[in-house]
Design an enzyme around this catalytic site. Structure first.
Site, mmCIF file in Angstrom:
data_model
loop_
_atom_site.group_PDB
_atom_site.id
_atom_site.type_symbol
_atom_site.label_atom_id
_atom_site.label_comp_id
_atom_site.label_asym_id
_atom_site.label_seq_id
_atom_site.Cartn_x
_atom_site.Cartn_y
_atom_site.Cartn_z
ATOM 1 N N GLU A 245 7.708 -34.068 -39.933
ATOM 2 C CA GLU A 245 7.731 -32.769 -39.397
ATOM 3 C C GLU A 245 6.392 -32.007 -39.536
ATOM 4 O O GLU A 245 5.364 -32.274 -40.066
ATOM 5 C CB GLU A 245 8.824 -31.748 -40.299
ATOM 6 C CG GLU A 245 10.034 -32.310 -40.844
ATOM 7 C CD GLU A 245 11.081 -31.424 -41.300
ATOM 8 O OE1 GLU A 245 11.984 -31.338 -41.025
ATOM 9 O OE2 GLU A 245 10.708 -30.986 -42.503
ATOM 10 N N ASP B 276 8.868 -22.211 -42.376
ATOM 11 C CA ASP B 276 7.652 -22.607 -42.032
ATOM 12 C C ASP B 276 6.792 -21.483 -41.366
ATOM 13 O O ASP B 276 7.439 -20.709 -40.488
ATOM 14 C CB ASP B 276 7.803 -23.571 -41.049
ATOM 15 C CG ASP B 276 8.626 -24.486 -41.188
ATOM 16 O OD1 ASP B 276 9.135 -24.767 -42.223
ATOM 17 O OD2 ASP B 276 8.973 -25.521 -40.289
HETATM 18 C C1 FRU Z 1 10.372 -27.870 -41.601
HETATM 19 C C2 FRU Z 1 11.673 -27.616 -40.611
HETATM 20 C C3 FRU Z 1 10.962 -27.894 -39.194
HETATM 21 C C4 FRU Z 1 11.705 -27.095 -38.282
HETATM 22 C C5 FRU Z 1 12.185 -26.032 -39.071
HETATM 23 C C6 FRU Z 1 13.321 -25.368 -38.907
HETATM 24 O O1 FRU Z 1 10.567 -27.094 -42.912
HETATM 25 O O2 FRU Z 1 12.446 -28.586 -41.026
HETATM 26 O O3 FRU Z 1 10.799 -29.365 -38.874
HETATM 27 O O4 FRU Z 1 11.346 -26.830 -37.059
HETATM 28 O O5 FRU Z 1 11.961 -26.379 -40.515
HETATM 29 O O6 FRU Z 1 13.734 -24.285 -39.836
#
Ligand code: FRU
Length: 510
Positions: free
Chosen positions: A232, A50
């Site tokens: 998310e 992300d």
């Molecule tokens: C989304 C996610 C978020 C989390 C991160 C962990 O892709 O699952 O929810 O904070 O990646 O790397």
């Protein structure tokens, strides 16, 4: 779904070991190795997911990102860091935020605390404040349900270095396994910060006067929108619709996307500082392709809303056939609101800065698509990365095919009878690292206009389609065994492309 990113990691490890042998040849030119995007941000080495903490400050766009230094598969997360002054050329900087005893550093956001509400500012220096989730792996292993909590770090040197707040965590988990990805914004009418947090199957809004003390305001979405997976990485901001303020709530979802796996849905409505009220309950998707996830917008950009996503999908992110690095970001996109029929939709367009960074296009008018037109024969330098803009005055079937001498191909097109755009990567090259990767994906056309326009941003291993002024967007990655060198355009009917503009994109890596 229980929070778990370990799904594909064992297979990912096997791929990594197999890849080590060929790494040697790429070591000297890491930004030019096989499949490396030449016009999109990816780190010199190792794993990313992300985009995080995106904030614009003093002429610099900061991009932090989920980063696993030392490995090209997902693991204990850090915030990597890159900056750009034009949203096209990126400079990678040292890791910005490291894990500590409270946990690894998951996704979150950053704000400019102009009024020093946090008190972190010193001697008149405005603090940048990062708000992120700390994921406590020990708590997770022990089977606790409160292992994700929200913490702060601040910077007094314009984002270069970050100091963790001694009072972390600032928002404690009330017993929700998925409790993460805070996106913070200043709500000017009530002079308070709003945190939009993904809390399993809904969004929870919190408010704070100082970024340190948070109070729950409301929940949204338990029975609205797509729920094929966990919610998310949300985002909340307002946009202008002909003088009317419309609130946008972005909610990323994994799995459950329109073409499988990870995807980004959004809601349009109203926000009063406490509650988000949707204008319609229909599920809307920002991008129909499988490879735009966890996207959010930069903060502190005024009325301009610039969005960036992670160009992958949790279905196979750990398995994609790259070696020293894994995964990249999309092209930054400017969002706008557009009315079509009775609907109000978000349209996305590659940021205008791209135009300044590219040479003049080669333009062809009235290109007759009788059978198969090989673009390379018309324009000698039709190579990747490139941007292709197509305008057609009539609605016709068309397809654009990228191919190599091995007969591998990737097709992007429009199917008039179905009124759908599609991208087919079933013969695109390396596809069998995951069972669903080699597929054909579709997206609806939203406008009834009789003319069509499309922009394609094509890198060596990705394509982004922006159709009808960005009402339909699709992002897909692909991995040919030899680079695609040929571009064909064809139609099953007599069709004319009224204008085709081809722009060669220069590599951003020197
Ligand atoms: C989304 C996610 C978020 C989390 C991160 C962990 O892709 O699952 O929810 O904070 O990646 O790397």
């Amino acid at each position: 779904m229980k929070w778990n990113k370990n799904k594909n990691i064992i297979v990912g490890l096997a791929c990594m070991v197999a890849g080590l042998a060929t790494n040697a040849q790429n070591k000297d030119k890491p930004m030019h190795e096989e499949h490396r995007p030449q016009f999109h941000f990816s780190p010199k080495a190792h794993w990313i997911n992300d985009p995080n903490g995106m904030v614009y400050y003093k002429g610099v766009y900061h991009l932090f990102f989920q980063y696993h230094p030392g490995s090209s598969i997902w693991g204990p997360m850090h915030w990597g860091h890159a900056t750009s002054t034009d949203l096209v050329h990126w400079k990678e900087l040292p890791v910005a935020i490291y894990p500590d005893s409270l946990g690894t550093i998951f996704s979150g956001s950053a704000v400019v605390d102009e009024n020093n509400t946090s008190g972190f500012g010193k001697d008149g220096i405005v603090p940048l404040v990062a708000v992120f989730t700390q994921h406590d792996m020990v708590g997770e292993k022990a089977g606790r349900n409160n292992f994700q909590n929200q913490s702060l770090a601040y910077s007094l040197d314009e984002g270069k270095t970050w100091i963790k707040y001694a009072g972390n965590p600032v928002l404690k988990n009330p017993g929700i396994v998925d409790f993460r990805d805070p996106k913070v914004m200043w709500y000017a009418p009530q002079k308070k910060w709003i945190m939009t947090l993904a809390t399993k199957d809904r969004i929870t809004f919190y408010a704070s006067p100082d970024l340190k003390n948070w109070e729950k305001q409301s929940e949204f979405g338990q029975s609205i929108g797509a729920h094929g997976g966990v919610w998310e990485c949300p985002d909340l901001f307002s946009m202008d619709d002909n003088g009317k303020q419309v609130w946008v709530l972005i909610v990323n979802l994994n799995p459950g996307g329109p073409n499988g796996g990870s995807s980004t849905q959004y809601f349009l409505g109203d926000f009063d500082g406490k509650t988000f009220t949707p204008g319609s309950e229909q599920t809307k998707w920002l991008d129909y392709g499988p490879d735009d996830y966890a996207g959010i917008t930069w903060s502190n950009t005024g009325n301009r809303k610039i969005f960036l996503g992670w160009m992958s999908n949790w279905n196979y992110a750990n398995l994609v056939p790259t070696e020293t690095w894994r995964n990249a970001m999309t092209i930054p996109r400017e969002l706008s609101l557009k009315h079509t029929g009775n609907d109000l939709l978000i349209a996305s367009a590659p940021v205008k800065e791209l135009n300044n960074a590219t040479p003049k296009p080669v333009v062809m008018n009235n290109l007759l698509l009788s059978g198969n037109t090989v673009l390379n024969k018309k324009i000698s330098m039709a190579t990747l990365p490139c941007r292709i803009d197509i305008n057609m005055h009539e609605l016709k079937d068309w397809s654009l095919i990228l191919s190599n001498e091995l007969g591998e191909e990737l097709t992007v097109g429009f199917d008039k009878s179905m009124n759908q755009y599609y991208i087919d990567r079933s013969k695109s090259g390396k596809i069998d690292f995951q069972k669903d990767f080699g597929a054909r994906h579709v997206a609806p056309r939203f406008t009834t206009a009789s003319n069509m326009d499309m922009t394609l941003i094509i890198d060596v291993s990705s394509v982004e389609l922006f159709a009808d002024n960005g009402l339909t967007v699709m992002t897909e990655i692909f991995f040919p065994n030899k680079p695609y060198k040929k571009i064909n355009i064809q139609s099953t009917e007599a069709a004319v492309i009224n204008r085709l503009a081809y722009t060669k994109l220069d590599s951003i890596w020197k």
